[in-house]
Scaffold this motif. Structure first.
Motif, mmCIF file in Angstrom:
data_model
loop_
_atom_site.group_PDB
_atom_site.id
_atom_site.type_symbol
_atom_site.label_atom_id
_atom_site.label_comp_id
_atom_site.label_asym_id
_atom_site.label_seq_id
_atom_site.Cartn_x
_atom_site.Cartn_y
_atom_site.Cartn_z
ATOM 1 N N TYR A 49 -46.981 -11.270 -43.789
ATOM 2 C CA TYR A 49 -45.828 -11.119 -42.902
ATOM 3 C C TYR A 49 -45.730 -12.303 -41.950
ATOM 4 C CZ TYR A 49 -46.289 -6.361 -44.564
ATOM 5 O OH TYR A 49 -46.395 -5.259 -45.353
ATOM 6 N N SER A 50 -44.543 -12.844 -41.818
ATOM 7 C CA SER A 50 -44.368 -14.000 -40.929
ATOM 8 C C SER A 50 -44.297 -13.591 -39.465
ATOM 9 C CB SER A 50 -43.107 -14.769 -41.308
ATOM 10 O OG SER A 50 -41.972 -13.940 -41.145
ATOM 11 N N SER A 51 -44.047 -12.330 -39.192
ATOM 12 C CA SER A 51 -43.908 -11.879 -37.810
ATOM 13 C C SER A 51 -45.244 -11.764 -37.074
ATOM 14 C CB SER A 51 -43.185 -10.536 -37.759
ATOM 15 O OG SER A 51 -43.937 -9.555 -38.440
ATOM 16 N N VAL A 52 -46.362 -11.964 -37.761
ATOM 17 C CA VAL A 52 -47.668 -11.847 -37.093
ATOM 18 C C VAL A 52 -47.878 -12.958 -36.067
ATOM 19 C CG1 VAL A 52 -48.795 -10.663 -38.997
ATOM 20 C CG2 VAL A 52 -48.932 -13.131 -38.857
ATOM 21 N N TRP A 53 -47.167 -14.046 -36.177
ATOM 22 C CA TRP A 53 -47.360 -15.162 -35.245
ATOM 23 C C TRP A 53 -46.734 -14.877 -33.890
ATOM 24 C CZ3 TRP A 53 -51.037 -18.238 -36.656
ATOM 25 C CH2 TRP A 53 -51.324 -18.364 -38.010
ATOM 26 N N THR A 54 -45.546 -14.290 -33.877
ATOM 27 C CA THR A 54 -44.879 -14.014 -32.599
ATOM 28 C C THR A 54 -44.760 -12.526 -32.309
ATOM 29 O OG1 THR A 54 -42.722 -14.080 -33.686
ATOM 30 C CG2 THR A 54 -43.516 -16.121 -32.669
ATOM 31 N N GLY A 55 -44.932 -11.680 -33.287
ATOM 32 C CA GLY A 55 -44.760 -10.251 -33.082
ATOM 33 C C GLY A 55 -43.305 -9.865 -33.244
ATOM 34 N N LEU A 56 -43.056 -8.583 -33.310
ATOM 35 C CA LEU A 56 -41.686 -8.105 -33.475
ATOM 36 C C LEU A 56 -41.093 -7.738 -32.123
ATOM 37 C CD1 LEU A 56 -42.134 -6.001 -36.731
ATOM 38 C CD2 LEU A 56 -40.978 -8.189 -36.481
ATOM 39 N N ASP A 57 -40.700 -6.501 -31.950
ATOM 40 C CA ASP A 57 -40.040 -6.073 -30.716
ATOM 41 C C ASP A 57 -40.922 -6.208 -29.484
ATOM 42 O OD1 ASP A 57 -37.762 -5.452 -32.122
ATOM 43 O OD2 ASP A 57 -38.351 -3.371 -32.444
ATOM 44 N N ARG A 58 -42.187 -5.867 -29.617
ATOM 45 C CA ARG A 58 -43.083 -5.894 -28.459
ATOM 46 C C ARG A 58 -43.704 -7.270 -28.250
ATOM 47 N NH1 ARG A 58 -46.950 -0.923 -28.855
ATOM 48 N NH2 ARG A 58 -47.803 -2.012 -27.061
ATOM 49 N N ARG A 59 -43.462 -8.190 -29.140
ATOM 50 C CA ARG A 59 -43.944 -9.578 -29.050
ATOM 51 C C ARG A 59 -45.451 -9.651 -28.812
ATOM 52 N NH1 ARG A 59 -39.031 -10.310 -25.326
ATOM 53 N NH2 ARG A 59 -37.406 -10.693 -26.824
ATOM 54 N N GLU A 60 -46.183 -9.011 -29.678
ATOM 55 C CA GLU A 60 -47.637 -8.961 -29.531
ATOM 56 C C GLU A 60 -48.351 -9.647 -30.686
ATOM 57 O OE1 GLU A 60 -47.780 -4.489 -31.368
ATOM 58 O OE2 GLU A 60 -47.693 -4.766 -29.227
ATOM 59 N N GLY A 61 -47.808 -10.755 -31.141
ATOM 60 C CA GLY A 61 -48.392 -11.473 -32.262
ATOM 61 C C GLY A 61 -49.546 -12.373 -31.851
ATOM 62 N N PHE A 62 -49.923 -13.240 -32.766
ATOM 63 C CA PHE A 62 -51.064 -14.126 -32.536
ATOM 64 C C PHE A 62 -50.856 -15.027 -31.321
ATOM 65 C CE2 PHE A 62 -53.221 -18.185 -33.037
ATOM 66 C CZ PHE A 62 -54.540 -17.746 -33.021
ATOM 67 N N LEU A 63 -49.649 -15.515 -31.120
ATOM 68 C CA LEU A 63 -49.372 -16.386 -29.970
ATOM 69 C C LEU A 63 -49.727 -15.679 -28.664
ATOM 70 C CD1 LEU A 63 -48.192 -18.991 -28.764
ATOM 71 C CD2 LEU A 63 -45.955 -17.897 -28.833
ATOM 72 N N THR A 64 -49.325 -14.440 -28.531
ATOM 73 C CA THR A 64 -49.618 -13.673 -27.324
ATOM 74 C C THR A 64 -51.118 -13.460 -27.164
ATOM 75 O OG1 THR A 64 -47.494 -12.559 -27.537
ATOM 76 C CG2 THR A 64 -49.102 -11.536 -26.087
#
Length: 167
Positions: free
Chosen positions: A112-127
């Motif tokens: 999934y590409s959204s793991v870097w920034t996260g989805l709605d809650r923005r809790e991906g790898f960057l965070t």
């Protein structure tokens, strides 16, 4: 411009080469207390909190990384001395860096590409990376002081009063 700023701090303090890092970390601690108060409006908490988080915490982590590189390149601090300062010296620091490493591996291997920034809650790898780097730099460059307790105590009190009023 950054070289002139750090050169000013280092020129004033030959005894303490880490003064600019201490100052930057103290400013970060105060901004985080203000951040608590600014995020008290419930309707827009996600967008306000995320934007401020990236600005304050991401800015702090980025500045610490750039200042570390700059102090080595300018010659204020020897590379060995910088490595010695940045090497983890407690089990908690080692565990946090391990968590960051495993999160990175997990993100790289994810489909999934959204793991870097996260989805709605923005809790991906960057965070996660910003959280870990902020923790790490604060733990390396500052020791808890009484004024920090007062600043956070005031910020939490204001936050609670605003929360009760909004209720």
């Amino acid at each position: 411009y950054c070289i002139r700023i750090s050169s000013y701090f280092f020129a004033k303090s030959k005894i303490n080469k880490w003064r600019i890092f201490h100052g930057l970390t103290n400013v970060f601690v105060v901004l985080m207390a203000v951040y608590l108060v600014l995020c008290s409006k419930y309707e827009s908490i996600t967008s306000v909190k995320t934007d401020l988080f990236y600005i304050i915490c991401g800015g702090f982590a980025g500045c610490c990384l750039l200042l570390s590189l700059e102090t080595v390149l300018v010659g204020t601090v020897e590379p060995k001395e910088m490595l010695k300062k940045l090497v983890p010296d407690s089990m908690i620091q080692i565990l946090m860096l391990s968590y960051l490493l495993f999160s990175l591996v997990s993100s790289i291997l994810s489909e999934y590409s959204s793991v870097w920034t996260g989805l709605d809650r923005r809790e991906g790898f960057l965070t996660i990376a910003i959280y870990v780097l902020c923790f790490y730099f604060v733990s390396k460059f500052v020791k808890p002081q009484k004024w920090m307790m007062y600043v956070f105590g005031c910020a939490v009190t204001v936050f609670c009063v605003v929360s009760v009023i909004q209720f």
